[in-house]
Motif scaffolding. Structure first.
Motif, short mmCIF file in Angstrom:
data_model
loop_
_atom_site.label_atom_id
_atom_site.label_comp_id
_atom_site.label_asym_id
_atom_site.label_seq_id
_atom_site.Cartn_x
_atom_site.Cartn_y
_atom_site.Cartn_z
N LEU A 191 0.67 -1.14 -0.01
CA LEU A 191 -0.02 -0.02 -0.16
C LEU A 191 0.89 1.14 -0.06
O LEU A 191 1.68 1.36 0.88
N TYR A 192 0.80 2.17 -1.01
CA TYR A 192 1.27 3.22 -1.09
C TYR A 192 0.23 4.20 -0.40
O TYR A 192 -0.82 4.45 -1.06
N VAL A 226 4.12 7.68 1.36
CA VAL A 226 4.60 8.77 0.39
C VAL A 226 4.21 10.09 0.99
O VAL A 226 3.06 10.44 1.52
N ASN A 227 5.34 10.96 0.57
CA ASN A 227 5.21 12.43 1.18
C ASN A 227 4.41 13.25 0.25
O ASN A 227 5.42 13.74 -0.53
N LEU A 228 3.47 13.62 0.36
CA LEU A 228 2.53 14.30 -0.71
C LEU A 228 3.11 15.75 -0.72
O LEU A 228 3.31 16.40 -1.64
N ASP A 247 6.28 13.41 -3.62
CA ASP A 247 6.61 11.89 -3.95
C ASP A 247 5.76 11.44 -5.08
O ASP A 247 5.94 10.73 -5.79
N HIS A 248 4.29 11.79 -4.94
CA HIS A 248 3.50 11.44 -5.68
C HIS A 248 3.40 11.83 -7.29
O HIS A 248 2.74 11.38 -8.33
N ILE A 294 -2.99 8.88 -4.06
CA ILE A 294 -2.81 8.06 -3.12
C ILE A 294 -4.24 7.87 -2.42
O ILE A 294 -5.07 8.76 -2.59
N PRO A 295 -4.45 6.63 -2.04
CA PRO A 295 -3.52 5.48 -1.80
C PRO A 295 -3.48 4.54 -3.25
O PRO A 295 -4.56 4.95 -4.05
N LEU A 296 -2.74 3.88 -3.42
CA LEU A 296 -2.60 2.63 -4.53
C LEU A 296 -2.21 1.45 -4.05
O LEU A 296 -1.23 1.58 -3.18
#
Length: 446
Positions: A6-7, A34-36, A40-41, A55-57
């Motif tokens: 899970l990301y 993941v640092n939004l 990072d996304h 996210i999520p993914l």
């Protein structure tokens, strides 16, 4: 049971809804943070997995990629559920759950996102009241929907696990009023008794609220600093009045407190609509300080002294000294500068064949200046003032075609030489004067 990656981010309500669903299913997830805020996304490797860069993914063990929390939750419940309790096979029940998932996607989370995004990402300091009202309206809508213990019936389903992640985040910012939304408040308390709720959802919701408050305060502090804008000087140092202002700025040592915007006089920048809107006279210098607009160098000089000159030799606080300085500024404006400017206009318009026959008005003005300097070391008194800067900028321009004779104007000559020794004279006056003289010579020698 397969391995699912899970990301997500702890701050993300949709991400937390997936973690809640996994906990309810007894499914262990491999979490990839993941640092939004750091973007990072948006990195190529993530966008390759999810072109929508949200996210999520999840990536299942067979390589299946699923994004959007609602789709992920249905996928996980359908594939890994020991029974169908979270997403019953009954068509009517599923339809109600799907409706709640869409309500979370299109109302709850959407309104939270539209409220937070401008503050977290774009430096906003305020949010329109209607966006806050929309959040409270969402409370009202969900409160009215709750006719049973849970959103769909009397058992926990995906509808609750999705909606509670968004509601908890809103609640951490705008607490739910039990008197207005009693069924909603009771539902939140009921869901929050889940053994995994606090760590999986509540902590993230509170962290998001803390980040929101911190960013809002940071944005407001930045806005305050930006609101204290430096004055802006519109200038072309070929202009004598501009050079008088530049001399004053240097003398007051406030170069870092004035923003400069060059207006190319020879390129006709002063005639462009944007500048004429600021100064209909289309002249330089112009000083803007928030709503204040000054379009005359003499007014600018006194303003700079009043704002920045307190406690210095350039203070105009003494009424008598202020009066004599203003008197000399008026002399420059109405006599010396006007006569020099008229001569320069004729030269630039190529209306003169013999300059020597047109020097008398300028020479007479310098005669007056000689008389002033017989009574004081500088033009207004025995100390340097902005009157000296105003007059020397004009006189140095006139001297381009009317040399200062030490026999006729000994006091003026001595004073002029003294002014040229000022440490900032070259940068503030001579540089622009040299540009002007080059233009003059190109016309006179044509």
């Amino acid at each position: 049971m397969g391995k699912v990656v899970l990301y997500t981010a702890k701050l993300s309500p949709p991400g937390r809804s997936v973690e809640l669903t996994a906990k309810a299913l007894g499914l262990e997830l491999e979490i990839n943070p993941v640092n939004l805020l750091a973007g990072d996304h948006l990195k190529p490797e993530f966008v390759k997995m999810n072109p929508q860069h949200t996210i999520p993914l999840i990536i299942d063990e067979d390589g299946t990629v699923v994004y959007d929390s609602h789709a992920i939750n249905i996928y996980l419940a359908t594939k890994y559920g020991k029974d169908d309790s979270l997403y019953p096979n009954d068509i009517a029940t599923r339809a109600k759950i799907n409706a709640a998932l869409h309500f979370d996607s299109g109302v709850l989370f959407a309104r939270l996102r539209f409220y937070l995004e401008p503050i977290l990402y774009y430096g906003s300091v305020e949010t329109p009241q209607d966006r806050i009202d929309y959040l409270y309206k969402a409370y009202e809508l969900l409160n009215d929907t709750l006719v049973n213990d849970y959103i769909v019936g009397n058992k926990l389903t995906l509808a609750d696990l999705s909606c509670i992640a968004s509601i908890a985040s809103v609640h951490a910012i705008f607490p739910i009023d039990k008197s207005k939304y009693p069924k909603l408040a009771a539902w939140v308390e009921r869901v929050s008794t889940l053994p995994y709720y606090k760590k999986t959802n509540q902590e993230g919701a509170e962290e998001l609220a803390s980040l929101y408050r911190a960013k809002l305060e940071e944005n407001r502090q930045k806005a305050k600093k930006l609101a204290i804008m430096n004055p802006v000087l519109y200038y072309d140092d070929a202009s004598p009045p501009v050079r008088s202002v530049l001399l004053t700025i240097s003398a007051l040592d406030i170069n870092d407190k004035i923003d400069m915007k060059w207006i190319n006089l020879f390129g006709a920048d002063h005639l462009k609509p944007d500048f004429v809107n600021i100064n209909p006279l289309h002249t330089v210098p112009v000083l803007t300080d928030e709503e204040l607009i000054l379009t005359d160098s003499h007014a600018i000089l006194t303003y700079l002294c009043d704002v920045y000159g307190q406690g210095t030799n350039f203070s105009l606080g003494d009424p008598k000294q202020r009066a004599i300085v203003l008197n000399r500024l008026c002399f420059n404006n109405s006599v010396l500068f006007q006569r020099d400017a008229e001569l320069m206009r004729k030269i630039f318009r190529k209306q003169l064949r013999d300059i020597s026959t047109h020097l008398k008005p300028v020479e007479e003005a310098i005669d007056y200046l000689e008389i002033y300097l017989k009574t004081s070391k500088f033009v207004a008194c025995d100390k340097l003032t902005v009157a000296d800067f105003s007059i020397v900028a004009t006189l140095s321009t006139a001297e381009s075609v009317c040399p200062i004779s030490s026999s006729r104007w000994p006091k003026v000559k001595a004073w002029y030489e003294e002014m040229q020794k000022l440490p900032y004279y070259n940068d503030a006056n001579q540089v622009g004067l040299t540009k002007l003289r080059a233009k003059l010579n190109s016309i006179l020698n044509a």
